[in-house]
Design an enzyme around this catalytic site. Sequence first.
Site, PDB file in Angstrom:
ATOM      1  N   HIS A   2     -17.834 -25.234  48.034  1.00 29.96           N
ATOM      2  CA  HIS A   2     -19.058 -25.841  48.565  1.00 29.96           C
ATOM      3  C   HIS A   2     -18.746 -27.221  49.161  1.00 29.96           C
ATOM      4  O   HIS A   2     -19.125 -27.524  50.298  1.00 29.96           O
ATOM      5  CB  HIS A   2     -20.086 -25.960  47.438  1.00 29.96           C
ATOM      6  CG  HIS A   2     -21.381 -26.596  47.829  1.00 29.96           C
ATOM      7  ND1 HIS A   2     -22.508 -25.870  48.131  1.00 29.96           N
ATOM      8  CD2 HIS A   2     -21.740 -27.896  47.963  1.00 29.96           C
ATOM      9  CE1 HIS A   2     -23.497 -26.690  48.436  1.00 29.96           C
ATOM     10  NE2 HIS A   2     -23.061 -27.943  48.342  1.00 29.96           N
ATOM     11  N   GLU A   3     -18.056 -28.047  48.388  1.00 25.83           N
ATOM     12  CA  GLU A   3     -17.752 -29.389  48.867  1.00 25.83           C
ATOM     13  C   GLU A   3     -16.748 -29.361  50.023  1.00 25.83           C
ATOM     14  O   GLU A   3     -16.771 -30.240  50.890  1.00 25.83           O
ATOM     15  CB  GLU A   3     -17.233 -30.260  47.721  1.00 25.83           C
ATOM     16  CG  GLU A   3     -18.207 -30.424  46.545  1.00 25.83           C
ATOM     17  CD  GLU A   3     -19.593 -30.906  46.961  1.00 25.83           C
ATOM     18  OE1 GLU A   3     -19.712 -31.572  48.011  1.00 25.83           O
ATOM     19  OE2 GLU A   3     -20.568 -30.606  46.248  1.00 25.83           O
ATOM     20  N   HIS A  59     -18.744 -29.264  53.141  1.00 30.34           N
ATOM     21  CA  HIS A  59     -19.197 -30.600  53.547  1.00 30.34           C
ATOM     22  C   HIS A  59     -18.064 -31.376  54.205  1.00 30.34           C
ATOM     23  O   HIS A  59     -18.237 -31.987  55.267  1.00 30.34           O
ATOM     24  CB  HIS A  59     -19.690 -31.373  52.324  1.00 30.34           C
ATOM     25  CG  HIS A  59     -21.044 -30.988  51.851  1.00 30.34           C
ATOM     26  ND1 HIS A  59     -22.158 -31.008  52.662  1.00 30.34           N
ATOM     27  CD2 HIS A  59     -21.490 -30.600  50.618  1.00 30.34           C
ATOM     28  CE1 HIS A  59     -23.228 -30.638  51.962  1.00 30.34           C
ATOM     29  NE2 HIS A  59     -22.843 -30.382  50.720  1.00 30.34           N
ATOM     30  N   GLU A  67     -25.773 -29.183  54.641  1.00 29.54           N
ATOM     31  CA  GLU A  67     -25.833 -28.162  53.601  1.00 29.54           C
ATOM     32  C   GLU A  67     -25.561 -26.772  54.172  1.00 29.54           C
ATOM     33  O   GLU A  67     -25.054 -25.899  53.464  1.00 29.54           O
ATOM     34  CB  GLU A  67     -27.187 -28.194  52.887  1.00 29.54           C
ATOM     35  CG  GLU A  67     -27.436 -29.436  52.051  1.00 29.54           C
ATOM     36  CD  GLU A  67     -26.407 -29.655  50.945  1.00 29.54           C
ATOM     37  OE1 GLU A  67     -25.760 -28.679  50.514  1.00 29.54           O
ATOM     38  OE2 GLU A  67     -26.241 -30.809  50.518  1.00 29.54           O
TER      39      GLU A  67
END
Length: 508
Positions: free
Chosen positions: A269-270, A273, A299
């Site tokens: 997930h990160e 980003h 997001e």
Amino acid sequence: MATEPSTAETPEAYDQLLSKVKRINNVEAASMLLSWDQQVMMPEGGTPARSQQLSTLSALQHELLTEEEVGDLLDELEGETLSPEREAVVREVRRDYERAVRVPTDLVERISQKTSEALPIWEQAKAENDWSQFAPHVEELVDLKRQYAEHVDPDADPYEVLFADYEPCLSLERAEEILTEIRETLVPMIDEIRDSETPITTDAFSGQFDTEVQEEVAREALTMLGYPWERGRLDTSSHPFSTGTQFDARVTTRFKAEDPIDALTATIHEFGHATYNLGLPDDAYATPLGEHRGLSVHESQSRLWENHVGRSQAFWERFLPTMAEYFPTIEEMTPREAYESVNQVYEDNPIRVEADELTYHLHIVLRFEIERALIAGELSVEDVPEVWNDKMEEYLGFRPETDAEGCLQDIHWSHGSFGYFPTYSLGSAMAAQLFQAAEADLGDVDALTREGEFDTLREWLRENVHRHGQRYETNALVREATGEDFSADAFTDYVTEKYGALYDLERV
């Protein structure tokens, strides 16, 4: 596409404005780095000094943005003929200026100082499962944020003003329409899944997994996905997050011995980003053309990599053998078992960041409703734990056993980030729409994943999303990338197909 076309006709006022903007954004970048350090590296006793440092930088950034000369330059450029890229720069600076000039510098400074002070209190309250320790700080932050919203627009819904700090280009009304469509699709689907008698593997990753080895696995995943270590790093924090620029994009995660998937999916997930930050054009650094569009788009990048890639069966066909090298206890696991296990829909998981792909959005609805009521003055801070637990029982069918599993689990309110949570669900909807468009352009993305070929998807995202910076507003950016206006349609189609097949639902 040149991000800053150079022509002899460039007005001097534009160059002067851009010079000022770069100074402002560099101060902000320094603040972000100090905030990263506070959450990752800073000694426990450093808070009094750090709160003053961050407060000073926030005040300086605000003063630089609200200088009278910035307003004069914007006025001077009002009637100028500019390239579309430069028009976008002026548009974005004007939006920020018009909001900021209405807010007193001392209020900005107080908010920054309070959030810096609140962070270690939140960490302690969570560790000790005691909302009462954190509640006075939430109360102060809610009051400060109400004052902030009142200054920005005294006639607007204060929550809508705060939401615009994170998603400046979509109205709250449009956001709620998309969130409503997501909720109306998911609630009956989740009920149907819970009634399903189709057996799937749910315990493939049960057992104990050494956290130091998990970190090695997380690094393997980042390397496989294409994370450039020369411009990033992986660390641990109490709440996973990413921060940085196109030159330095850092990720953090956290590890639990009993759940290796939590850290892995958080890391992916990160990575999403960080990849967005790294994909912004180098030559536009510290200008709006080198800044991300907003948190809904941000997001979308993290949710795309976490869910559409990291939770796909193709990913597990590729990555499971690597993971099994580190954890011999899973050598006999099949990619299908891994896929089913990481995509199971939980009956009673209280933690948002550990939630499955579907119930995750009910966690968002809960937070959205609570923080909106807090800002509106319809809910007192002391009543948050009870209301939180009531809503979790209503939406998810169970009550958290502790405040740490309930209202203390997220870091956002310690940052004063009221209005942030809706962007998670908006980002998920956008991720599905972008991934659908990528598949239309690239063909079988799962086949690329099985081969460990992630550069193609990453470059598609860079070309269609990242490189534009703030050139387009949110809906225009989605339309540019996909050919369609932003909607929840791709997301509802995606989850209906994926989970209908996984649980053998009648809707397939």
